[in-house]
Scaffold this active site. Structure first.
Site, PDB file in Angstrom:
ATOM      1  N   LYS A   1      -1.143 -16.415   8.104  1.00  0.00           N
ATOM      2  CA  LYS A   1      -0.292 -15.566   8.945  1.00  0.00           C
ATOM      3  C   LYS A   1       0.560 -16.350   9.969  1.00  0.00           C
ATOM      4  O   LYS A   1       1.626 -16.815   9.615  1.00  0.00           O
ATOM      5  CB  LYS A   1      -1.131 -14.471   9.592  1.00  0.00           C
ATOM      6  CG  LYS A   1      -1.560 -13.435   8.533  1.00  0.00           C
ATOM      7  CD  LYS A   1      -1.908 -12.075   9.124  1.00  0.00           C
ATOM      8  CE  LYS A   1      -1.910 -11.018   8.046  1.00  0.00           C
ATOM      9  NZ  LYS A   1      -3.227 -10.599   7.606  1.00  0.00           N
TER      10      LYS A   1
ATOM     11  N   TYR B   1       0.819  -1.212   0.000  1.00  0.00           N
ATOM     12  CA  TYR B   1       0.000   0.000   0.000  1.00  0.00           C
ATOM     13  C   TYR B   1       0.854   1.264   0.000  1.00  0.00           C
ATOM     14  O   TYR B   1       0.702   2.127   0.860  1.00  0.00           O
ATOM     15  CB  TYR B   1      -0.975  -0.027   1.196  1.00  0.00           C
ATOM     16  CG  TYR B   1      -2.127  -0.975   0.938  1.00  0.00           C
ATOM     17  CD1 TYR B   1      -3.235  -0.557   0.218  1.00  0.00           C
ATOM     18  CD2 TYR B   1      -2.070  -2.297   1.351  1.00  0.00           C
ATOM     19  CE1 TYR B   1      -4.279  -1.422  -0.062  1.00  0.00           C
ATOM     20  CE2 TYR B   1      -3.111  -3.184   1.075  1.00  0.00           C
ATOM     21  CZ  TYR B   1      -4.211  -2.733   0.376  1.00  0.00           C
ATOM     22  OH  TYR B   1      -5.228  -3.580   0.088  1.00  0.00           O
TER      23      TYR B   1
ATOM     24  N   TYR C   1     -11.673  -7.024   6.513  1.00  0.00           N
ATOM     25  CA  TYR C   1     -10.540  -7.162   5.592  1.00  0.00           C
ATOM     26  C   TYR C   1     -10.288  -8.646   5.358  1.00  0.00           C
ATOM     27  O   TYR C   1     -10.108  -9.398   6.314  1.00  0.00           O
ATOM     28  CB  TYR C   1      -9.276  -6.485   6.140  1.00  0.00           C
ATOM     29  CG  TYR C   1      -8.107  -6.679   5.204  1.00  0.00           C
ATOM     30  CD1 TYR C   1      -8.025  -5.947   4.009  1.00  0.00           C
ATOM     31  CD2 TYR C   1      -7.124  -7.634   5.464  1.00  0.00           C
ATOM     32  CE1 TYR C   1      -6.984  -6.166   3.122  1.00  0.00           C
ATOM     33  CE2 TYR C   1      -6.079  -7.849   4.573  1.00  0.00           C
ATOM     34  CZ  TYR C   1      -6.013  -7.107   3.403  1.00  0.00           C
ATOM     35  OH  TYR C   1      -4.990  -7.331   2.517  1.00  0.00           O
TER      36      TYR C   1
ATOM     37  N   ASP D   1     -12.841 -16.167   8.784  1.00  0.00           N
ATOM     38  CA  ASP D   1     -11.475 -15.853   8.372  1.00  0.00           C
ATOM     39  C   ASP D   1     -10.638 -15.660   9.640  1.00  0.00           C
ATOM     40  O   ASP D   1     -10.674 -14.599  10.252  1.00  0.00           O
ATOM     41  CB  ASP D   1     -11.517 -14.574   7.514  1.00  0.00           C
ATOM     42  CG  ASP D   1     -10.138 -14.097   7.104  1.00  0.00           C
ATOM     43  OD1 ASP D   1      -9.133 -14.600   7.634  1.00  0.00           O
ATOM     44  OD2 ASP D   1     -10.075 -13.184   6.254  1.00  0.00           O
TER      45      ASP D   1
HETATM   46  C1  LIG Z   1      -3.806 -10.555   6.282  1.00  0.00           C
HETATM   47  C2  LIG Z   1      -5.188 -11.034   6.161  1.00  0.00           C
HETATM   48  C3  LIG Z   1      -5.641 -11.631   4.970  1.00  0.00           C
HETATM   49  C4  LIG Z   1      -4.791 -11.735   3.726  1.00  0.00           C
HETATM   50  O1  LIG Z   1      -3.675 -12.550   3.897  1.00  0.00           O
HETATM   51  P1  LIG Z   1      -2.415 -12.401   2.905  1.00  0.00           P
HETATM   52  O2  LIG Z   1      -1.487 -13.486   3.359  1.00  0.00           O
HETATM   53  O3  LIG Z   1      -1.871 -11.022   3.102  1.00  0.00           O
HETATM   54  O4  LIG Z   1      -2.911 -12.624   1.522  1.00  0.00           O
HETATM   55  C5  LIG Z   1      -6.954 -12.091   4.939  1.00  0.00           C
HETATM   56  N1  LIG Z   1      -7.750 -11.989   6.008  1.00  0.00           N
HETATM   57  C6  LIG Z   1      -7.339 -11.431   7.171  1.00  0.00           C
HETATM   58  C7  LIG Z   1      -8.276 -11.372   8.328  1.00  0.00           C
HETATM   59  C8  LIG Z   1      -6.050 -10.935   7.284  1.00  0.00           C
HETATM   60  O5  LIG Z   1      -5.649 -10.358   8.425  1.00  0.00           O
END
Ligand SMILES: *Cc1c(COP(=O)(O)O)cnc(C)c1O
Length: 432
Positions: free
Chosen positions: A280, A18, A150, A251
Site C-alpha cells: 500500500k 467488489y 483481511y 501484515d
Molecule cells: C489491502 C490489504 C491487503 C491486500 O493488498 P492488495 O495490494 O490489495 O493485494 C492485504 N492485507 C491488508 C491488511 C490490506 O489492507
C-alpha cells in the site's frame, strides 16, 4: 470521449472492486470519472474538486502528483522501466531493500519483492510452510488467525481473511481450512486479560503441530471492520508463538509507514514478527509494489532445505519504476516531521468528529493516528450517501456500517476540517 460515453463503456465492460456489473433494474452505484489529482484534491471530469479522505485506500500519504516522485520516475524511465529480476539486479531494488531492512525491526533482514499486498501475503505463508518443511516438520502447513481480519483476495490470503465477510462458504471446496479465533474485544489502550487471550492460547497449544504460523494485522484490523485492538494482546500473541514454536506473520500492508502514529504498528506492542508484509503506502500510491521481509534464520533455513530455493518469482518482481517511487516516497516520509503531522491529524480528527459521539445513529467513534472510524448502527445506503459526500466536495467512501477517514499526511487543517464537517453533517442526516 464525453463523460456519458465513458461511463456507458465503463458500465458495459469494466468490473470495479467488489462490485456488480450493471444489471437492468438494479440501482447502480455511482462511479465518478477523475480527470487528474493533485496534492489532496481529486479533480472530476466535470470540473468539481474533491478533498481526498481516503489516500486511495491507505496509499497516497504525500498526496497526488508529487513533484519529487514525478521527477525521479521520469529519470528512471529514461534508464529502464523494467527488467526481469531472475539473474539480474539493479540499484533501485538494492537501495530499497536496504532501506526496508533499516526501517523495519532489526531481525528482519531478507526482502522478497512482489507486485501486490495479496501476493506478499501468499509469499509470507509459503515462507512459513517451507521453513517448517526444511525443519522436517512438514505437518505444519496451516495458519491460525483472528476473525474480522483481511489479508487480500488471492486464495491463500482469502483463507486467513474473515470467513463470513470473505464469503468462505462460496469457495468451500477450494479454500484451505485454517484455524480462527474470535477477534480481541480489548480495545487499543486497554489491557488484555487472560480471558481475552484464552481461546487463542488454547487452540495454539492444542494444534501447534499443524500450525506453521499465526497471521494477523497488527493493532488495526482494516477492511475486516476497522477495529483497533490492545497492544498487550499482540504482545501476548508474540510470547505464545515463541512458546509453542509457531511463526508470527504480521501484515503491515495497511498500517505500515506511519499511519497509526508509529512507523510500523507492531512498534505499539514492541513486537518483532518473524515475517512481515508491507505494501500500500510503500510507493506513496504511485505504483503497485509490496514486500515480504523475514529473518536471516528463516531465509537461511528455507534455502538449505529441500528444494533449496524459495518457490516464488513474480514476472514484475522488483520493478525498477515501482522501487524508485518507493525510495523517494520513503525519503519524503523520513525527512518530514511525520510524527507531529500524524498527532496534529489525530487531534483534529478527535475534535472534528466529537459531535458524532452523541448521535443516535452512531455506535462508536474510534481514532488512532491518521485513521478515524465512525461506526454506525446500520449499514449505509451507498446510492444515497456517496452522492451526498461528493456534493459536499469530499471523497469519502464508506463500507457497510463504517464511515472512515484516512487522509494523506500532508492534509492542511482547513481541508481536514472540511472532511470532518462533511462526516458530521451527513451522518447526522441519516435516519436511525
Ligand atoms: C489491502 C490489504 C491487503 C491486500 O493488498 P492488495 O495490494 O490489495 O493485494 C492485504 N492485507 C491488508 C491488511 C490490506 O489492507
Amino acid at each position: 470521449m464525453t463523460d456519458d460515453q465513458l461511463l456507458d463503456i465503463d458500465k458495459a465492460h469494466i468490473w470495479h472492486p467488489y462490485s456488480a456489473m450493471s444489471n437492468e433494474g438494479v440501482s447502480d452505484l455511482p462511479v465518478y470519472p477523475v480527470a487528474s489529482a493533485n496534492g489532496v484534491r481529486l479533480k472530476l471530469t466535470d470540473g468539481r474538486e474533491l478533498i481526498d479522505g481516503m489516500s486511495s485506500w491507505w496509499c497516497a500519504i504525500h498526496g497526488y502528483n508529487h513533484p519529487e516522485i514525478n521527477r525521479a520516475l521520469e529519470q528512471q524511465l529514461k534508464k529502464m522501466s523494467h527488467v526481469m529480476f531472475g539473474g539480474l539486479t539493479h540499484q533501485p531494488a538494492v537501495e530499497l531493500a536496504l532501506q526496508l531492512v533499516n526501517l523495519t525491526p532489526e531481525a528482519l533482514q531478507s526482502v522478497f519483492f512482489s507486485d501486490s499486498g495479496s501476493v506478499s501475503v501468499e509469499v509470507a505463508m509459503k515462507m512459513a510452510i517451507q521453513y517448517w518443511h526444511a525443519k522436517e516438520q512438514p505437518n505444519k502447513q496451516q495458519f491460525l488467525t483472528i476473525r474480522n481480519g483481511y489479508h487480500g483476495d488471492t486464495f491463500g490470503a482469502m483463507s486467513v481473511s474473515d470467513p463470513v465477510t470473505g464469503m468462505h462458504s462460496l469457495f468451500n471446496d477450494t479454500l484451505t481450512e485454517q484455524y480462527f479465533v474470535d477477534a480481541p474485544v480489548c480495545r487499543f489502550g486497554q489491557p488484555c486479560t487472560d480471558d481475552d487471550i484464552a481461546e487463542f492460547e488454547q487452540i495454539l497449544s492444542t494444534e501447534k503441530d499443524h500450525i506453521a504460523a499465526v497471521i494477523m494485522e497488527p493493532i488495526v484490523q482494516g477492511a475486516g471492520g476497522m477495529y483497533f485492538y490492545s497492544a498487550e494482546y499482540l504482545h501476548r500473541v508474540r510470547e505464545l508463538c515463541e512458546q509453542h514454536h509457531v511463526l508470527l506473520i504480521l501484515d503491515e500492508i495497511a498500517t505500515g509507514f506511519g499511519r497509526t502514529g508509529k512507523l510500523f504498528a507492531c512498534e505499539h506492542a514492541d513486537v518483532t514478527p518473524d515475517i512481515m508484509c508491507v505494501g500500500k503506502a510503500l510507493t506513496g500510491g504511485y505504483m503497485s509494489l509490496a514486500a515480504t521481509l523475514t529473518s536471516k534464520d528463516i531465509s537461511d533455513t528455507i534455502s538449505q532445505g529441500d528444494p533449496g530455493v524459495f518457490m516464488h518469482g513474480p514476472t514484475f518482481m522488483a520493478n525498477p519504476l515501482a522501487c524508485t517511487a518507493a525510495l523517494v516516497n520513503l525519503k519524503l516520509l523520513l525527512v518530514s516531521p511525520w510524527q507531529s503531522e500524524i498527532s496534529r491529524i489525530e487531534e483534529q480528527l478527535e475534535t472534528g468528529l466529537e459531535p458524532c459521539r452523541t448521535m443516535a445513529t452512531v455506535h462508536d467513534v474510534r481514532i488512532l493516528g491518521a485513521i478515524a472510524v465512525v461506526e454506525l448502527n446500520n449499514p449505509v445506503d451507498m446510492t444515497v450517501i456517496q452522492p451526498l459526500f461528493v456534493d459536499a466536495g469530499v471523497w469519502i467512501r464508506p463500507f457497510g456500517k463504517l464511515v472512515y477517514l484516512m487522509p494523506p499526511f500532508i492534509i492542511e487543517n482547513e481541508d481536514l476540517e472540511k472532511l470532518t464537517t462533511a462526516v458530521v453533517n451527513i451522518v447526522s442526516k441519516l435516519s436511525t
